[in-house]
Write a protein that holds these residues in place. Structure first.
Motif, short mmCIF file in Angstrom:
data_model
loop_
_atom_site.label_atom_id
_atom_site.label_comp_id
_atom_site.label_asym_id
_atom_site.label_seq_id
_atom_site.Cartn_x
_atom_site.Cartn_y
_atom_site.Cartn_z
N ASP A 83 17.32 -39.02 14.84
CA ASP A 83 17.76 -39.91 13.71
C ASP A 83 17.90 -41.41 14.22
O ASP A 83 18.65 -42.32 13.56
CB ASP A 83 19.05 -39.40 13.12
CG ASP A 83 19.11 -38.31 12.28
OD1 ASP A 83 17.87 -38.10 11.66
OD2 ASP A 83 20.21 -37.60 12.41
N LYS A 84 17.35 -41.69 15.52
CA LYS A 84 17.58 -42.90 16.12
C LYS A 84 16.09 -43.75 16.06
O LYS A 84 14.82 -43.17 16.29
CB LYS A 84 18.02 -42.80 17.45
CG LYS A 84 19.22 -42.42 17.64
CD LYS A 84 19.79 -42.02 19.01
CE LYS A 84 21.21 -41.67 19.12
NZ LYS A 84 21.62 -41.47 20.42
N THR A 85 16.19 -45.04 15.79
CA THR A 85 15.12 -45.84 16.07
C THR A 85 14.75 -46.02 17.66
O THR A 85 15.68 -46.52 18.23
CB THR A 85 15.18 -47.18 15.40
OG1 THR A 85 15.39 -47.18 14.09
CG2 THR A 85 13.85 -48.18 15.62
N ILE A 86 13.57 -45.82 18.02
CA ILE A 86 13.28 -45.94 19.54
C ILE A 86 12.46 -47.08 19.91
O ILE A 86 12.28 -47.60 21.11
CB ILE A 86 12.93 -44.71 20.22
CG1 ILE A 86 11.57 -44.22 19.64
CG2 ILE A 86 13.85 -43.39 20.30
CD1 ILE A 86 10.80 -43.02 20.40
N GLY A 87 12.11 -47.66 18.90
CA GLY A 87 11.26 -49.10 19.17
C GLY A 87 10.55 -49.37 17.96
O GLY A 87 10.48 -48.86 16.89
N THR A 88 10.75 -50.83 17.96
CA THR A 88 10.00 -51.55 16.49
C THR A 88 9.13 -52.79 17.25
O THR A 88 9.39 -53.39 18.08
CB THR A 88 11.39 -52.24 15.79
OG1 THR A 88 12.05 -51.16 15.46
CG2 THR A 88 10.83 -52.96 14.61
N VAL A 89 7.92 -52.99 16.34
CA VAL A 89 6.90 -53.72 16.73
C VAL A 89 6.92 -54.61 15.45
O VAL A 89 6.31 -54.06 14.43
CB VAL A 89 5.77 -53.09 17.34
CG1 VAL A 89 4.76 -54.36 17.39
CG2 VAL A 89 5.72 -52.43 18.65
N PRO A 90 7.15 -56.01 15.52
CA PRO A 90 6.95 -56.96 14.34
C PRO A 90 5.61 -57.69 14.69
O PRO A 90 5.16 -57.70 15.78
CB PRO A 90 8.10 -58.10 14.64
CG PRO A 90 8.42 -58.05 15.94
CD PRO A 90 8.16 -56.81 16.40
N LEU A 91 5.01 -57.90 13.61
CA LEU A 91 3.86 -58.46 13.59
C LEU A 91 3.45 -59.30 12.42
O LEU A 91 3.74 -58.99 11.19
CB LEU A 91 2.46 -57.27 13.60
CG LEU A 91 1.05 -57.77 13.56
CD1 LEU A 91 0.62 -58.37 15.03
CD2 LEU A 91 0.03 -56.67 13.37
N ARG A 92 2.95 -60.53 12.45
CA ARG A 92 2.52 -61.48 11.44
C ARG A 92 1.06 -61.60 11.21
O ARG A 92 0.33 -61.85 12.52
CB ARG A 92 3.04 -62.82 11.74
CG ARG A 92 4.59 -62.81 11.78
CD ARG A 92 5.18 -64.22 12.02
NE ARG A 92 4.48 -65.34 11.99
CZ ARG A 92 4.95 -66.48 11.30
NH1 ARG A 92 6.18 -66.40 11.01
NH2 ARG A 92 4.29 -67.47 11.30
N VAL A 93 0.67 -61.47 10.14
CA VAL A 93 -0.85 -61.42 9.83
C VAL A 93 -1.44 -62.51 9.13
O VAL A 93 -0.45 -62.79 7.70
CB VAL A 93 -1.53 -60.09 9.29
CG1 VAL A 93 -2.95 -60.16 9.21
CG2 VAL A 93 -1.23 -58.98 10.36
N GLN A 94 -2.31 -63.38 9.45
CA GLN A 94 -2.95 -64.40 8.36
C GLN A 94 -4.29 -63.97 7.86
O GLN A 94 -5.14 -63.53 8.44
CB GLN A 94 -3.11 -65.71 9.36
CG GLN A 94 -3.47 -66.86 8.55
CD GLN A 94 -3.81 -68.19 9.23
OE1 GLN A 94 -4.25 -68.09 10.42
NE2 GLN A 94 -3.68 -69.24 8.69
N LEU A 95 -4.34 -63.88 6.60
CA LEU A 95 -5.59 -63.58 5.75
C LEU A 95 -6.37 -64.71 5.73
O LEU A 95 -5.67 -65.94 5.03
CB LEU A 95 -5.35 -62.95 4.55
CG LEU A 95 -4.74 -61.39 4.71
CD1 LEU A 95 -4.26 -60.93 3.00
CD2 LEU A 95 -5.78 -60.73 5.31
#
Length: 102
Positions: A83-95
């Motif tokens: 029930d735990k988040t073990i990692g998060t990756v944010p990403l920004r994308v330009q179209l």
């Protein structure tokens, strides 16, 4: 700080990821993707990582909308075990109308 990438509208975004298991016991990992409206994310199968120092390599794929959008497209890929988040990756994308292949 999110990574940033540009892709051509209508192409597929590929996000390569590695999930490490630092434990002495196996873990089951579920990957979830929060994507902007209009993107079609290919579901990622849950992973079973056997033992310490083992890695799981995966690629998240998302088909981009056909139209160029003026704003950054914000993605978040998360890995959960139990029930735990073990990692998060944010990403920004330009179209864009054109970009180098990924």
């Amino acid at each position: 700080v999110p990574q940033e990438v540009s892709i051509t509208a209508g192409d597929t975004l590929n996000i390569p990821l590695i999930v490490d298991n630092p434990l002495d016991t196996p873990i089951d990992v579920k990957i979830s993707v929060r994507a902007p409206d209009g993107w079609k994310v290919t579901p990622v199968a849950p992973a079973h990582i056997d033992a310490q120092n083992h890695r799981y390599y995966l690629r998240v794929q998302a088909a981009a909308p056909a139209e160029v959008r003026p704003d950054w497209q914000e993605f978040t890929v998360s890995a959960e075990s139990g029930d735990k988040t073990i990692g998060t990756v944010p990403l920004r994308v330009q179209l864009t109308h054109w970009s180098f292949p990924q």
